[in-house]
Design a protein around this motif. Structure first.
Motif, PDB file in Angstrom:
ATOM      1  N   ILE A  54       0.943  -1.278   0.176  1.00 26.43           N
ATOM      2  CA  ILE A  54       0.061  -0.214  -0.104  1.00 26.43           C
ATOM      3  C   ILE A  54       0.952   1.348  -0.216  1.00 26.43           C
ATOM      4  CG2 ILE A  54      -1.652   1.350   1.271  1.00 26.43           C
ATOM      5  CD1 ILE A  54      -2.428  -1.348   2.718  1.00 26.43           C
ATOM      6  N   VAL A  55       0.572   2.142  -0.916  1.00 25.61           N
ATOM      7  CA  VAL A  55       1.853   3.324  -0.714  1.00 25.61           C
ATOM      8  C   VAL A  55       0.966   4.304  -0.016  1.00 25.61           C
ATOM      9  CG1 VAL A  55       2.138   5.384  -2.299  1.00 25.61           C
ATOM     10  CG2 VAL A  55       1.767   3.095  -3.404  1.00 25.61           C
ATOM     11  N   LYS A  56       1.766   4.807   0.997  1.00 19.12           N
ATOM     12  CA  LYS A  56       1.618   5.725   2.121  1.00 19.12           C
ATOM     13  C   LYS A  56       1.404   6.959   1.537  1.00 19.12           C
ATOM     14  CE  LYS A  56       2.681   5.503   6.287  1.00 19.12           C
ATOM     15  NZ  LYS A  56       3.558   5.604   7.615  1.00 19.12           N
ATOM     16  N   SER A  57       2.843   7.177   0.739  1.00 16.77           N
ATOM     17  CA  SER A  57       3.057   8.619   0.294  1.00 16.77           C
ATOM     18  C   SER A  57       3.945   8.571  -0.877  1.00 16.77           C
ATOM     19  CB  SER A  57       3.762   9.592   1.376  1.00 16.77           C
ATOM     20  OG  SER A  57       4.749   9.089   1.787  1.00 16.77           O
ATOM     21  N   GLY A  58       4.038   9.300  -1.996  1.00 13.59           N
ATOM     22  CA  GLY A  58       4.956   9.313  -3.073  1.00 13.59           C
ATOM     23  C   GLY A  58       4.221   8.917  -4.261  1.00 13.59           C
ATOM     24  N   VAL A  59       4.944   8.798  -5.404  1.00  8.00           N
ATOM     25  CA  VAL A  59       4.428   8.247  -6.506  1.00  8.00           C
ATOM     26  C   VAL A  59       5.305   7.533  -7.138  1.00  8.00           C
ATOM     27  CG1 VAL A  59       3.832   8.977  -9.067  1.00  8.00           C
ATOM     28  CG2 VAL A  59       3.435  10.517  -7.167  1.00  8.00           C
ATOM     29  N   LEU A  60       4.713   6.083  -7.488  1.00  5.64           N
ATOM     30  CA  LEU A  60       5.353   5.150  -8.129  1.00  5.64           C
ATOM     31  C   LEU A  60       4.945   5.003  -9.585  1.00  5.64           C
ATOM     32  CD1 LEU A  60       7.469   2.817  -7.267  1.00  5.64           C
ATOM     33  CD2 LEU A  60       5.528   1.190  -6.893  1.00  5.64           C
ATOM     34  N   ARG A  61       5.847   4.622 -10.687  1.00  6.72           N
ATOM     35  CA  ARG A  61       5.536   4.627 -11.884  1.00  6.72           C
ATOM     36  C   ARG A  61       5.952   3.151 -12.414  1.00  6.72           C
ATOM     37  NH1 ARG A  61       9.537   6.030 -16.210  1.00  6.72           N
ATOM     38  NH2 ARG A  61       8.246   5.835 -18.383  1.00  6.72           N
ATOM     39  N   ALA A  62       4.917   2.709 -13.121  1.00  4.20           N
ATOM     40  CA  ALA A  62       4.912   1.230 -13.524  1.00  4.20           C
ATOM     41  C   ALA A  62       5.312   1.366 -15.100  1.00  4.20           C
ATOM     42  CB  ALA A  62       3.953   0.455 -13.426  1.00  4.20           C
ATOM     43  N   PHE A  63       6.279   1.026 -15.743  1.00  3.42           N
ATOM     44  CA  PHE A  63       6.445   0.955 -17.204  1.00  3.42           C
ATOM     45  C   PHE A  63       7.061  -0.307 -17.769  1.00  3.42           C
ATOM     46  CE2 PHE A  63      10.480   2.328 -15.189  1.00  3.42           C
ATOM     47  CZ  PHE A  63      11.437   2.071 -16.208  1.00  3.42           C
ATOM     48  N   VAL A  64       6.908  -0.254 -19.090  1.00  4.33           N
ATOM     49  CA  VAL A  64       7.627  -1.376 -19.812  1.00  4.33           C
ATOM     50  C   VAL A  64       8.393  -0.819 -20.725  1.00  4.33           C
ATOM     51  CG1 VAL A  64       5.556  -2.925 -19.499  1.00  4.33           C
ATOM     52  CG2 VAL A  64       5.421  -1.413 -21.481  1.00  4.33           C
ATOM     53  N   LEU A  65       9.325  -1.475 -21.217  1.00  2.77           N
ATOM     54  CA  LEU A  65      10.328  -1.378 -22.285  1.00  2.77           C
ATOM     55  C   LEU A  65       9.938  -1.908 -23.506  1.00  2.77           C
ATOM     56  CD1 LEU A  65      13.767  -1.464 -20.155  1.00  2.77           C
ATOM     57  CD2 LEU A  65      12.525   0.542 -21.250  1.00  2.77           C
ATOM     58  N   SER A  66       9.906  -1.294 -24.790  1.00  7.78           N
ATOM     59  CA  SER A  66      10.044  -1.866 -25.976  1.00  7.78           C
ATOM     60  C   SER A  66      11.182  -2.557 -26.429  1.00  7.78           C
ATOM     61  CB  SER A  66       9.483  -0.914 -27.149  1.00  7.78           C
ATOM     62  OG  SER A  66      10.460   0.164 -27.236  1.00  7.78           O
ATOM     63  N   PRO A  67      11.044  -3.352 -27.317  1.00  4.07           N
ATOM     64  CA  PRO A  67      12.348  -3.924 -27.925  1.00  4.07           C
ATOM     65  C   PRO A  67      13.343  -2.841 -28.307  1.00  4.07           C
ATOM     66  CG  PRO A  67      10.494  -5.106 -28.812  1.00  4.07           C
ATOM     67  CD  PRO A  67       9.836  -3.918 -28.270  1.00  4.07           C
ATOM     68  N   ASN A  68      13.034  -1.580 -28.624  1.00  6.55           N
ATOM     69  CA  ASN A  68      14.128  -0.801 -28.993  1.00  6.55           C
ATOM     70  C   ASN A  68      14.310   0.210 -27.889  1.00  6.55           C
ATOM     71  OD1 ASN A  68      11.510   0.572 -29.124  1.00  6.55           O
ATOM     72  ND2 ASN A  68      11.715   1.653 -31.055  1.00  6.55           N
ATOM     73  N   ALA A  69      13.788  -0.106 -26.624  1.00  7.85           N
ATOM     74  CA  ALA A  69      14.392   0.692 -25.650  1.00  7.85           C
ATOM     75  C   ALA A  69      13.341   1.599 -25.110  1.00  7.85           C
ATOM     76  CB  ALA A  69      15.841   0.683 -25.480  1.00  7.85           C
ATOM     77  N   GLU A  71      10.398   3.593 -23.632  1.00 11.29           N
ATOM     78  CA  GLU A  71       9.383   3.495 -22.274  1.00 11.29           C
ATOM     79  C   GLU A  71       7.998   3.690 -22.478  1.00 11.29           C
ATOM     80  OE1 GLU A  71      11.136   5.455 -19.089  1.00 11.29           O
ATOM     81  OE2 GLU A  71      13.125   4.427 -19.289  1.00 11.29           O
ATOM     82  N   ILE A  72       7.175   3.166 -21.861  1.00  4.05           N
ATOM     83  CA  ILE A  72       5.599   3.428 -21.747  1.00  4.05           C
ATOM     84  C   ILE A  72       5.164   3.236 -20.572  1.00  4.05           C
ATOM     85  CG2 ILE A  72       4.682   1.357 -23.039  1.00  4.05           C
ATOM     86  CD1 ILE A  72       2.696   3.107 -24.365  1.00  4.05           C
ATOM     87  N   THR A  73       4.656   4.237 -19.965  1.00  2.63           N
ATOM     88  CA  THR A  73       3.828   3.912 -18.493  1.00  2.63           C
ATOM     89  C   THR A  73       2.513   3.499 -18.671  1.00  2.63           C
ATOM     90  OG1 THR A  73       4.930   6.088 -17.827  1.00  2.63           O
ATOM     91  CG2 THR A  73       3.059   5.521 -16.692  1.00  2.63           C
ATOM     92  N   ILE A  74       2.526   2.548 -17.767  1.00  3.06           N
ATOM     93  CA  ILE A  74       1.330   1.617 -17.987  1.00  3.06           C
ATOM     94  C   ILE A  74       0.208   1.955 -16.934  1.00  3.06           C
ATOM     95  CG2 ILE A  74       2.036   0.003 -19.427  1.00  3.06           C
ATOM     96  CD1 ILE A  74       2.365  -1.845 -16.691  1.00  3.06           C
ATOM     97  N   PHE A  75       0.657   2.338 -15.635  1.00  9.47           N
ATOM     98  CA  PHE A  75       0.113   3.103 -14.785  1.00  9.47           C
ATOM     99  C   PHE A  75       0.785   3.561 -13.692  1.00  9.47           C
ATOM    100  CE2 PHE A  75       0.603  -1.615 -13.331  1.00  9.47           C
ATOM    101  CZ  PHE A  75       1.124  -1.459 -11.867  1.00  9.47           C
ATOM    102  N   ARG A 137      -5.406  -3.600 -12.780  1.00 12.75           N
ATOM    103  CA  ARG A 137      -4.017  -3.059 -13.361  1.00 12.75           C
ATOM    104  C   ARG A 137      -3.849  -3.572 -14.962  1.00 12.75           C
ATOM    105  NH1 ARG A 137      -4.035   0.694  -9.977  1.00 12.75           N
ATOM    106  NH2 ARG A 137      -3.514   0.155  -8.029  1.00 12.75           N
ATOM    107  N   PHE A 138      -4.369  -4.648 -15.115  1.00 14.37           N
ATOM    108  CA  PHE A 138      -4.420  -5.240 -16.769  1.00 14.37           C
ATOM    109  C   PHE A 138      -5.132  -4.446 -17.586  1.00 14.37           C
ATOM    110  CE2 PHE A 138      -5.630  -8.224 -19.937  1.00 14.37           C
ATOM    111  CZ  PHE A 138      -4.498  -8.545 -20.412  1.00 14.37           C
ATOM    112  N   ALA A 139      -6.384  -4.124 -17.086  1.00 17.63           N
ATOM    113  CA  ALA A 139      -7.084  -3.364 -17.804  1.00 17.63           C
ATOM    114  C   ALA A 139      -6.525  -1.907 -18.109  1.00 17.63           C
ATOM    115  CB  ALA A 139      -8.573  -2.979 -17.075  1.00 17.63           C
ATOM    116  N   GLN A 140      -5.823  -1.387 -17.084  1.00 14.60           N
ATOM    117  CA  GLN A 140      -5.052   0.032 -17.205  1.00 14.60           C
ATOM    118  C   GLN A 140      -4.093  -0.202 -18.255  1.00 14.60           C
ATOM    119  OE1 GLN A 140      -4.116   0.557 -12.972  1.00 14.60           O
ATOM    120  NE2 GLN A 140      -5.052   2.517 -13.255  1.00 14.60           N
ATOM    121  N   SER A 141      -3.385  -1.226 -18.282  1.00  9.51           N
ATOM    122  CA  SER A 141      -2.417  -1.764 -19.171  1.00  9.51           C
ATOM    123  C   SER A 141      -2.722  -1.762 -20.777  1.00  9.51           C
ATOM    124  CB  SER A 141      -1.533  -2.844 -18.764  1.00  9.51           C
ATOM    125  OG  SER A 141      -0.862  -2.598 -17.659  1.00  9.51           O
TER     126      SER A 141
END
Length: 212
Positions: A54-69, A71-75, A137-141
């Protein structure tokens, strides 16, 4: 070790799942508060495991990397939001291949993978909750990927600016926006300059101001 306030929060969070007193005490005993500074990458592959948190404070970014490196943020996860970052905690066959980056100094309450996985298998209500959380989370992605595939970059940038502006301003570089959207910095800069010519935004070093 949890403080009294964090312990109360955790007990309230898991009370609806019908855990026995013994299991609830084990859950609380196995939880901890972790702190990370902005810029830290927490998760790089499916072998890493943070369990339920559970996040108490701050921001955490989830992202994936494409084959050409690229980034794209997914949530993103902000204060009060939850996530499961562990294949064993979510599903025996699920492998998560995402990266987690701390965007703002982060404080999270973490339940160890071993304890959460055991409770998930013991309580159907907790299994259902875990699956619902993973599905969300999957739906967001999927939504992010659909936008990346089918929406023009100009429209995606407009949406991003509106959603992330604070009092009509964003303190972000063009490179950061490109990483968020999985695009090239040059393309983002070109579109931002076009938007400025149209009077939609005002650009300055490291800052974007919305004009409409």
């Amino acid at each position: 070790m949890l403080g009294k306030q964090d312990e109360a929060l955790l007990r309230a969070k898991f009370a609806p799942f019908g855990l026995s007193q013994t299991d609830m005490n084990a859950l609380v005993s196995g939880a901890d508060v972790l702190r990370y500074e902005a810029g830290r990458v927490l998760y790089k592959d499916a072998r890493s495991c943070y369990g339920f948190f559970i996040v108490k404070s701050g921001v955490l970014r989830a992202f994936v990397l494409s084959p050409n490196a690229k980034e794209i943020t997914i949530f993103k996860l902000k204060s009060g939001e939850e996530c499961i970052i562990c294949s064993a905690c979510a599903s025996d066959s699920l492998q998560l291949e995402i990266n987690l980056e701390v965007q703002e100094d982060l404080e999270i309450i973490v339940i160890s993978p071993a304890i959460f996985s055991a409770l998930r298998q013991k309580y159907q209500s907790l299994t259902n909750y875990a699956l619902a959380l993973i599905s969300r989370r999957f739906a967001q992605s999927i939504n992010v990927m659909q936008q990346a595939l089918f929406l023009p970059l100009t429209e995606r940038i407009r949406d991003f600016l509106v959603q992330n502006a604070v009092e009509g301003e964003l303190k972000l570089t063009h490179e950061t926006i490109a990483n968020e959207l999985g695009s090239a910095r040059e393309a983002v800069s070109r579109i931002l300059k076009e938007m400025e010519k149209l009077g939609e935004i005002e650009l300055s070093r490291g800052k974007i101001k919305l004009m409409a």
